[in-house]
Write a protein that holds these residues in place. Sequence first.
Motif, PDB file in Angstrom:
ATOM      1  N   ILE A  61     -54.071   1.898 -66.740  1.00 13.94           N
ATOM      2  CA  ILE A  61     -54.003   3.358 -66.814  1.00 13.94           C
ATOM      3  C   ILE A  61     -54.808   3.915 -67.979  1.00 13.94           C
ATOM      4  O   ILE A  61     -55.440   4.967 -67.861  1.00 13.94           O
ATOM      5  N   ASN A  62     -54.827   3.205 -69.109  1.00 13.19           N
ATOM      6  CA  ASN A  62     -55.580   3.731 -70.247  1.00 13.19           C
ATOM      7  C   ASN A  62     -57.080   3.561 -70.077  1.00 13.19           C
ATOM      8  O   ASN A  62     -57.862   4.214 -70.778  1.00 13.19           O
ATOM      9  N   ALA A  63     -57.493   2.695 -69.159  1.00 11.27           N
ATOM     10  CA  ALA A  63     -58.911   2.653 -68.807  1.00 11.27           C
ATOM     11  C   ALA A  63     -59.321   3.984 -68.182  1.00 11.27           C
ATOM     12  O   ALA A  63     -60.453   4.434 -68.325  1.00 11.27           O
ATOM     13  N   VAL A  99     -54.453  17.178 -64.394  1.00  6.41           N
ATOM     14  CA  VAL A  99     -53.578  18.025 -63.570  1.00  6.41           C
ATOM     15  C   VAL A  99     -52.610  17.160 -62.759  1.00  6.41           C
ATOM     16  O   VAL A  99     -51.401  17.424 -62.713  1.00  6.41           O
ATOM     17  N   VAL A 100     -53.127  16.109 -62.134  1.00  2.00           N
ATOM     18  CA  VAL A 100     -52.277  15.188 -61.368  1.00  2.00           C
ATOM     19  C   VAL A 100     -51.234  14.551 -62.277  1.00  2.00           C
ATOM     20  O   VAL A 100     -50.070  14.380 -61.903  1.00  2.00           O
ATOM     21  N   ASN A 101     -51.644  14.229 -63.483  1.00  2.00           N
ATOM     22  CA  ASN A 101     -50.751  13.615 -64.466  1.00  2.00           C
ATOM     23  C   ASN A 101     -49.539  14.504 -64.747  1.00  2.00           C
ATOM     24  O   ASN A 101     -48.390  14.034 -64.761  1.00  2.00           O
ATOM     25  N   VAL A 102     -49.784  15.794 -64.960  1.00  2.00           N
ATOM     26  CA  VAL A 102     -48.698  16.735 -65.261  1.00  2.00           C
ATOM     27  C   VAL A 102     -47.808  16.940 -64.035  1.00  2.00           C
ATOM     28  O   VAL A 102     -46.578  16.878 -64.130  1.00  2.00           O
ATOM     29  N   VAL A 103     -48.425  17.188 -62.878  1.00  2.00           N
ATOM     30  CA  VAL A 103     -47.652  17.465 -61.656  1.00  2.00           C
ATOM     31  C   VAL A 103     -46.763  16.277 -61.300  1.00  2.00           C
ATOM     32  O   VAL A 103     -45.569  16.435 -60.999  1.00  2.00           O
ATOM     33  N   MET A 104     -47.304  15.066 -61.345  1.00  4.73           N
ATOM     34  CA  MET A 104     -46.534  13.896 -60.942  1.00  4.73           C
ATOM     35  C   MET A 104     -45.470  13.530 -61.970  1.00  4.73           C
ATOM     36  O   MET A 104     -44.466  12.893 -61.619  1.00  4.73           O
ATOM     37  N   THR A 105     -45.661  13.902 -63.222  1.00  4.61           N
ATOM     38  CA  THR A 105     -44.606  13.717 -64.220  1.00  4.61           C
ATOM     39  C   THR A 105     -43.391  14.562 -63.847  1.00  4.61           C
ATOM     40  O   THR A 105     -42.252  14.094 -63.924  1.00  4.61           O
ATOM     41  N   LEU A 106     -43.629  15.804 -63.428  1.00  3.31           N
ATOM     42  CA  LEU A 106     -42.536  16.677 -62.993  1.00  3.31           C
ATOM     43  C   LEU A 106     -41.844  16.102 -61.754  1.00  3.31           C
ATOM     44  O   LEU A 106     -40.614  16.136 -61.651  1.00  3.31           O
ATOM     45  N   VAL A 107     -42.628  15.561 -60.838  1.00  6.90           N
ATOM     46  CA  VAL A 107     -42.057  14.963 -59.621  1.00  6.90           C
ATOM     47  C   VAL A 107     -41.190  13.761 -59.985  1.00  6.90           C
ATOM     48  O   VAL A 107     -40.067  13.606 -59.493  1.00  6.90           O
ATOM     49  N   SER A 108     -41.705  12.901 -60.864  1.00  2.00           N
ATOM     50  CA  SER A 108     -40.968  11.703 -61.275  1.00  2.00           C
ATOM     51  C   SER A 108     -39.655  12.059 -61.953  1.00  2.00           C
ATOM     52  O   SER A 108     -38.611  11.448 -61.686  1.00  2.00           O
ATOM     53  N   LEU A 127     -41.195   0.028 -58.568  1.00  2.00           N
ATOM     54  CA  LEU A 127     -41.825  -0.772 -57.522  1.00  2.00           C
ATOM     55  C   LEU A 127     -42.805   0.068 -56.704  1.00  2.00           C
ATOM     56  O   LEU A 127     -43.918  -0.380 -56.377  1.00  2.00           O
ATOM     57  N   THR A 128     -42.411   1.299 -56.392  1.00  2.00           N
ATOM     58  CA  THR A 128     -43.282   2.197 -55.626  1.00  2.00           C
ATOM     59  C   THR A 128     -44.550   2.519 -56.405  1.00  2.00           C
ATOM     60  O   THR A 128     -45.661   2.492 -55.850  1.00  2.00           O
ATOM     61  N   GLY A 129     -44.391   2.822 -57.701  1.00  2.00           N
ATOM     62  CA  GLY A 129     -45.545   3.140 -58.537  1.00  2.00           C
ATOM     63  C   GLY A 129     -46.504   1.964 -58.674  1.00  2.00           C
ATOM     64  O   GLY A 129     -47.732   2.126 -58.554  1.00  2.00           O
ATOM     65  N   LEU A 136     -55.019   9.064 -57.129  1.00  2.00           N
ATOM     66  CA  LEU A 136     -53.800   8.447 -56.608  1.00  2.00           C
ATOM     67  C   LEU A 136     -53.294   7.348 -57.543  1.00  2.00           C
ATOM     68  O   LEU A 136     -52.086   7.098 -57.615  1.00  2.00           O
ATOM     69  N   PHE A 137     -54.193   6.700 -58.249  1.00  2.00           N
ATOM     70  CA  PHE A 137     -53.832   5.691 -59.251  1.00  2.00           C
ATOM     71  C   PHE A 137     -52.979   6.331 -60.347  1.00  2.00           C
ATOM     72  O   PHE A 137     -51.927   5.809 -60.736  1.00  2.00           O
ATOM     73  N   VAL A 138     -53.438   7.491 -60.844  1.00  2.00           N
ATOM     74  CA  VAL A 138     -52.699   8.230 -61.874  1.00  2.00           C
ATOM     75  C   VAL A 138     -51.374   8.738 -61.322  1.00  2.00           C
ATOM     76  O   VAL A 138     -50.334   8.667 -61.993  1.00  2.00           O
ATOM     77  N   ALA A 139     -51.387   9.258 -60.097  1.00  2.00           N
ATOM     78  CA  ALA A 139     -50.159   9.758 -59.479  1.00  2.00           C
ATOM     79  C   ALA A 139     -49.122   8.649 -59.341  1.00  2.00           C
ATOM     80  O   ALA A 139     -47.936   8.837 -59.650  1.00  2.00           O
ATOM     81  N   SER A 140     -49.557   7.463 -58.904  1.00  2.00           N
ATOM     82  CA  SER A 140     -48.649   6.329 -58.751  1.00  2.00           C
ATOM     83  C   SER A 140     -48.089   5.889 -60.102  1.00  2.00           C
ATOM     84  O   SER A 140     -46.918   5.513 -60.207  1.00  2.00           O
ATOM     85  N   PHE A 141     -48.925   5.949 -61.117  1.00  2.00           N
ATOM     86  CA  PHE A 141     -48.478   5.580 -62.465  1.00  2.00           C
ATOM     87  C   PHE A 141     -47.333   6.470 -62.919  1.00  2.00           C
ATOM     88  O   PHE A 141     -46.325   5.992 -63.454  1.00  2.00           O
ATOM     89  N   GLN A 142     -47.459   7.767 -62.700  1.00  2.00           N
ATOM     90  CA  GLN A 142     -46.430   8.685 -63.163  1.00  2.00           C
ATOM     91  C   GLN A 142     -45.171   8.638 -62.314  1.00  2.00           C
ATOM     92  O   GLN A 142     -44.106   9.043 -62.766  1.00  2.00           O
ATOM     93  N   ILE A 143     -45.252   8.121 -61.097  1.00  3.26           N
ATOM     94  CA  ILE A 143     -44.048   7.965 -60.278  1.00  3.26           C
ATOM     95  C   ILE A 143     -43.082   6.987 -60.923  1.00  3.26           C
ATOM     96  O   ILE A 143     -41.872   7.191 -60.919  1.00  3.26           O
ATOM     97  N   GLY A 144     -43.595   5.902 -61.491  1.00  5.23           N
ATOM     98  CA  GLY A 144     -42.720   4.882 -62.057  1.00  5.23           C
ATOM     99  C   GLY A 144     -43.129   4.343 -63.405  1.00  5.23           C
ATOM    100  O   GLY A 144     -42.457   4.575 -64.415  1.00  5.23           O
ATOM    101  N   PRO A 145     -44.252   3.597 -63.496  1.00 11.82           N
ATOM    102  CA  PRO A 145     -44.634   2.934 -64.749  1.00 11.82           C
ATOM    103  C   PRO A 145     -44.830   3.870 -65.933  1.00 11.82           C
ATOM    104  O   PRO A 145     -44.759   3.433 -67.079  1.00 11.82           O
ATOM    105  N   GLY A 146     -45.070   5.150 -65.691  1.00  7.70           N
ATOM    106  CA  GLY A 146     -45.288   6.086 -66.789  1.00  7.70           C
ATOM    107  C   GLY A 146     -44.065   6.293 -67.663  1.00  7.70           C
ATOM    108  O   GLY A 146     -44.170   6.476 -68.873  1.00  7.70           O
TER     109      GLY A 146
END
Length: 500
Positions: A298-300, A328-337, A351-353, A387-397
């Motif tokens: 993710i930091n790459a 923008v995706v980072n902020v939105v998906m943080t709220l979703v998570s 697991l999903t992320g 989608l990589f960033v979105a998946s990260f914020q779903i779980g691993p973030g």
Amino acid sequence: MSSTDPLREMPNAGKSITKLLCLETAAIVVGSSFQFGYNTGVINAPQAYIKEFLNETYYQRYQTQITSSTLTLLWSFAVAIIAIGGMLGSLIAAPMSQKFGRKKSLLLNNILAFIGAGLMGFSKLASSYGMLIAGRFVIGLNNGINMGIAPMYLTEISPVKYRGILGTLNQLGVVSAILLSQVLGLNWVLGTDELWPLLLGLTAVFAVFQTCTLPFCPESPRYLLVYKDDEEESRKALVKLRGKDYDITEEIDSMKEEYEEEQKERSVGIIEIFTTSYLRKPMIIAIVMQLSQQLSGINAVFYYSTPLFIAAGIPEEYSALPTVGVGVVNVVMTLVSLSLIERAGRRLLHLTGLAGMFVCAVVLTITLTLQVDADWLSWFSLVPVLLFVASFQIGPGSIPWFITAELFTQGPRPTAISIAGLVNWLGNFTIALAYPPLNELIGGFTFAIFAGLLALFWIFTYLRVPETKGRTINEITAQFRSAVDEYDDNKKFYNSSTKL
């Protein structure tokens, strides 16, 4: 009609969200969480100009041209050094906050923010890349202390009813500041050859805000009661935060009970946490969870997404726009998570992320390696990155930090969180330093490495990580104790059988 107002006779009829609580929350989030997020994202957009600065100042110092490999290494070190400062800062945070208190520690820490901002902001004027690197290190030290104290401070000043909401503002502040840094880094704002030092130096603004607002706010009531043993000052702080009409008796009693529970369980050191069988397993889980966050790649994206998009074939003049899209995706998906974490559970979201990031890493590997022969793949590469960033914020973030806190009781928890923080910053440093030279060597196949690591982390999570949603900490830790007891019983049975 009675002249008595029935609301005044009800306990806690007054509002527990006061103006002072809002001010103190803003001071903590803007001065600390924003500080960390801003310095994570700010180095991305002006990479080309900063590398040119490194090239010029190297020639001025040594009267020789810097080689491409040395420039890449110097650049990646300038990016990664913030994590070394973060590691040291995370180790300092706990003892500092206990000695000086949460409020005074953050105010003292702003000195480091001003020093770091000054070094980075004036590095070009002084023609010194050493100042730039030193500034990144100092601001990393500041960030490590901030992220060790700010979440704890937020939790301790929050009313129980709103603790979850106010606590999540820390993570929201981080991702919002990453987005802010990406917007300011656009080449028609501050991401230019002349203005990039100002872009980096603007981090001082967050420290100025906190320095001007936090002195008007009270110290953590819990700190005053538990660490200073000053119930009177703790009550005064609570009255200021909750309002005069709020009955603070229940909250004071709750803090007393919590303190008494903490006193019953002794603290656990680093060696003991790895040598005690029922603590070793959750500690290993916590470490792998932290690595799954940082070694996911993710930091790459956060540090190097602009050159990543350029490498994918997107025109350089437009490369910063997709980077803003990442923010923008980072902020939105943080709220979703944050809205899903208490519904879906920690394990399922993680697991999903991880699964989503794995798929995106595979697709990104394909698009980056094939885009040379297919120009149309250039813009398509945006999709797997977002989608990589979105998946990260779903779980691993965020999940690794939730899990770490929930796997341990009061005694070993501070040590476990310190170890987890150290591992997290070490993973951050590894990716920040290794990605640029690795990317130059193997290009898009770098994400194939991330895909392999993500697959391993998914398997580990599926096999070893328990679900903690809806379970008390005592129930979770009892699971590890019973597993150890069962193993010991089986071992004794086996030994006795072999003797027969």
